[in-house]
Design a protein around this motif. Structure first.
Motif, PDB file in Angstrom:
ATOM      1  N   ILE A   1      13.969 -47.574-109.615  1.00  0.00           N
ATOM      2  CA  ILE A   1      14.446 -48.737-110.365  1.00  0.00           C
ATOM      3  C   ILE A   1      15.038 -48.301-111.701  1.00  0.00           C
ATOM      4  N   GLN A   2      14.301 -47.425-112.369  1.00  0.00           N
ATOM      5  CA  GLN A   2      14.826 -46.874-113.625  1.00  0.00           C
ATOM      6  C   GLN A   2      15.232 -45.424-113.411  1.00  0.00           C
ATOM      7  N   ASN A   3      15.930 -44.932-114.396  1.00  0.00           N
ATOM      8  CA  ASN A   3      16.415 -43.561-114.285  1.00  0.00           C
ATOM      9  C   ASN A   3      15.336 -42.573-114.760  1.00  0.00           C
ATOM     10  N   ILE A   4      14.292 -42.433-113.923  1.00  0.00           N
ATOM     11  CA  ILE A   4      13.171 -41.559-114.256  1.00  0.00           C
ATOM     12  C   ILE A   4      13.133 -40.433-113.218  1.00  0.00           C
ATOM     13  N   PRO A   5      13.024 -39.188-113.653  1.00  0.00           N
ATOM     14  CA  PRO A   5      12.959 -38.089-112.676  1.00  0.00           C
ATOM     15  C   PRO A   5      11.697 -38.185-111.824  1.00  0.00           C
ATOM     16  N   THR A   6      11.827 -37.931-110.551  1.00  0.00           N
ATOM     17  CA  THR A   6      10.667 -38.033-109.657  1.00  0.00           C
ATOM     18  C   THR A   6       9.716 -36.854-109.865  1.00  0.00           C
ATOM     19  N   ARG A   7       8.461 -37.069-109.493  1.00  0.00           N
ATOM     20  CA  ARG A   7       7.468 -35.998-109.566  1.00  0.00           C
ATOM     21  C   ARG A   7       6.412 -36.229-108.489  1.00  0.00           C
ATOM     22  N   PHE A   8       6.142 -35.214-107.711  1.00  0.00           N
ATOM     23  CA  PHE A   8       5.164 -35.335-106.619  1.00  0.00           C
ATOM     24  C   PHE A   8       4.169 -34.190-106.671  1.00  0.00           C
TER      25      PHE A   8
ATOM     26  N   PHE B   1       4.074 -41.478-109.732  1.00  0.00           N
ATOM     27  CA  PHE B   1       4.269 -42.793-110.337  1.00  0.00           C
ATOM     28  C   PHE B   1       3.701 -43.933-109.512  1.00  0.00           C
ATOM     29  N   CYS B   2       3.973 -43.986-108.214  1.00  0.00           N
ATOM     30  CA  CYS B   2       3.488 -45.130-107.416  1.00  0.00           C
ATOM     31  C   CYS B   2       2.310 -44.740-106.523  1.00  0.00           C
ATOM     32  N   GLU B   3       1.962 -43.468-106.492  1.00  0.00           N
ATOM     33  CA  GLU B   3       0.817 -42.956-105.746  1.00  0.00           C
ATOM     34  C   GLU B   3       0.964 -43.031-104.224  1.00  0.00           C
ATOM     35  N   LYS B   4       2.115 -43.448-103.744  1.00  0.00           N
ATOM     36  CA  LYS B   4       2.336 -43.427-102.286  1.00  0.00           C
ATOM     37  C   LYS B   4       2.525 -41.978-101.836  1.00  0.00           C
ATOM     38  N   THR B   5       2.094 -41.721-100.594  1.00  0.00           N
ATOM     39  CA  THR B   5       2.292 -40.366-100.070  1.00  0.00           C
ATOM     40  C   THR B   5       3.296 -40.393 -98.926  1.00  0.00           C
TER      41      THR B   5
ATOM     42  N   THR C   1       3.722 -28.701-107.392  1.00  0.00           N
ATOM     43  CA  THR C   1       4.390 -29.968-107.680  1.00  0.00           C
ATOM     44  C   THR C   1       5.869 -29.829-107.373  1.00  0.00           C
ATOM     45  N   VAL C   2       6.469 -30.964-107.052  1.00  0.00           N
ATOM     46  CA  VAL C   2       7.896 -30.998-106.751  1.00  0.00           C
ATOM     47  C   VAL C   2       8.536 -31.964-107.736  1.00  0.00           C
ATOM     48  N   GLU C   3       9.437 -31.478-108.537  1.00  0.00           N
ATOM     49  CA  GLU C   3      10.066 -32.333-109.541  1.00  0.00           C
ATOM     50  C   GLU C   3      11.554 -32.476-109.292  1.00  0.00           C
ATOM     51  N   LYS C   4      12.014 -33.700-109.388  1.00  0.00           N
ATOM     52  CA  LYS C   4      13.447 -34.060-109.365  1.00  0.00           C
ATOM     53  C   LYS C   4      14.167 -33.936-108.026  1.00  0.00           C
ATOM     54  N   ILE C   5      13.746 -33.010-107.163  1.00  0.00           N
ATOM     55  CA  ILE C   5      14.599 -32.745-106.002  1.00  0.00           C
ATOM     56  C   ILE C   5      14.400 -33.716-104.842  1.00  0.00           C
ATOM     57  N   VAL C   6      13.268 -34.449-104.848  1.00  0.00           N
ATOM     58  CA  VAL C   6      12.982 -35.348-103.730  1.00  0.00           C
ATOM     59  C   VAL C   6      12.961 -36.802-104.213  1.00  0.00           C
ATOM     60  N   LYS C   7      13.436 -37.707-103.349  1.00  0.00           N
ATOM     61  CA  LYS C   7      13.453 -39.135-103.664  1.00  0.00           C
ATOM     62  C   LYS C   7      12.150 -39.769-103.177  1.00  0.00           C
ATOM     63  N   CYS C   8      11.590 -40.715-103.949  1.00  0.00           N
ATOM     64  CA  CYS C   8      10.416 -41.450-103.470  1.00  0.00           C
ATOM     65  C   CYS C   8      10.877 -42.468-102.438  1.00  0.00           C
ATOM     66  N   PHE C   9      10.161 -42.547-101.312  1.00  0.00           N
ATOM     67  CA  PHE C   9      10.610 -43.433-100.227  1.00  0.00           C
ATOM     68  C   PHE C   9      10.270 -44.896-100.508  1.00  0.00           C
TER      69      PHE C   9
END
Ligand code: CTP
Ligand code: ZN
Length: 157
Positions: free
Chosen positions: A121-128, A144-148, A105-113
């Motif tokens: 939209i909100q200040n939530i740490p990303t998780r992939f 969160f949005c299930e997009k890849t 898993t990748v947490e916080k370091i990558v932005k969701c496209f």
């Protein structure tokens, strides 16, 4: 072509202490430099790209004096340069040499496209989740949005 099998010089100087990132896919050398903010660093850095490699055809290499990477930075390197080898040098000797590993898993370091993703939209740490598509290509699936997104879409925070 040089047919007289003489040992030629090292293409990039040896370093006394620090880290060498070897076997970077040639096309991603500058991306790795930028991602690690090495383009703004005041450390001694040597790099080369489009160098000949037996295993990879063309490769990039980066040598950073007095820098030893933390796990989070190593995960970042693995995302952009999965074939990379990380080599630690102490007093001119190789003290550690290992292939980088893709994390699960990748947490916080990558932005969701996805602009509509809640993490944008909100200040939530990303998780992939790190997954492979049917072609064996690495993808990041947003928790969160299930997009890849594939390598080309990855943007670091
Ligand atoms: N290196 C360096 N400074 C040193 C020692 C090594 O920059 N003081 C670099 C070498 O240039 C090489 C890498 O670290 O790119 C690995 O070093 P070494 O294991 O000695 O080289 P090779 O045996 O040629 O490694 P490989 O065949 O895995 O590329
Ligand atoms: Zn998302």
């Amino acid at each position: 072509m040089n047919m007289n099998h003489k040992r030629t010089e090292l293409k990039v100087s040896a370093i006394r202490n620090g880290t060498v990132i070897d076997h970077i896919p040639a096309d991603n050398t500058f991306q790795v430099l930028k991602m690690l903010n090495l383009d703004e660093s005041s450390r001694q850095i040597y790099f080369g790209t489009n160098l000949d490699s037996k295993k990879y055809g063309k490769k990039g290499i980066i040598k950073i004096s007095n820098k030893f990477f933390e796990n989070e930075e190593i995960s970042k390197i693995a995302l952009v340069a999965p074939s990379a080898t990380l080599i630690e040098i102490k007093d001119y000797e190789v003290t550690k040499k290992e292939k980088v590993n893709l994390p699960e898993t990748v947490e916080k370091i990558v932005k969701c496209f996805n602009p509509k993703c809640v993490t944008n939209i909100q200040n939530i740490p990303t998780r992939f989740q790190v997954i492979e598509d049917h072609n064996g290509q690495m993808k990041l699936a947003c928790h969160f949005c299930e997009k890849t997104m594939g390598e080309k879409l990855i943007e670091f925070l």
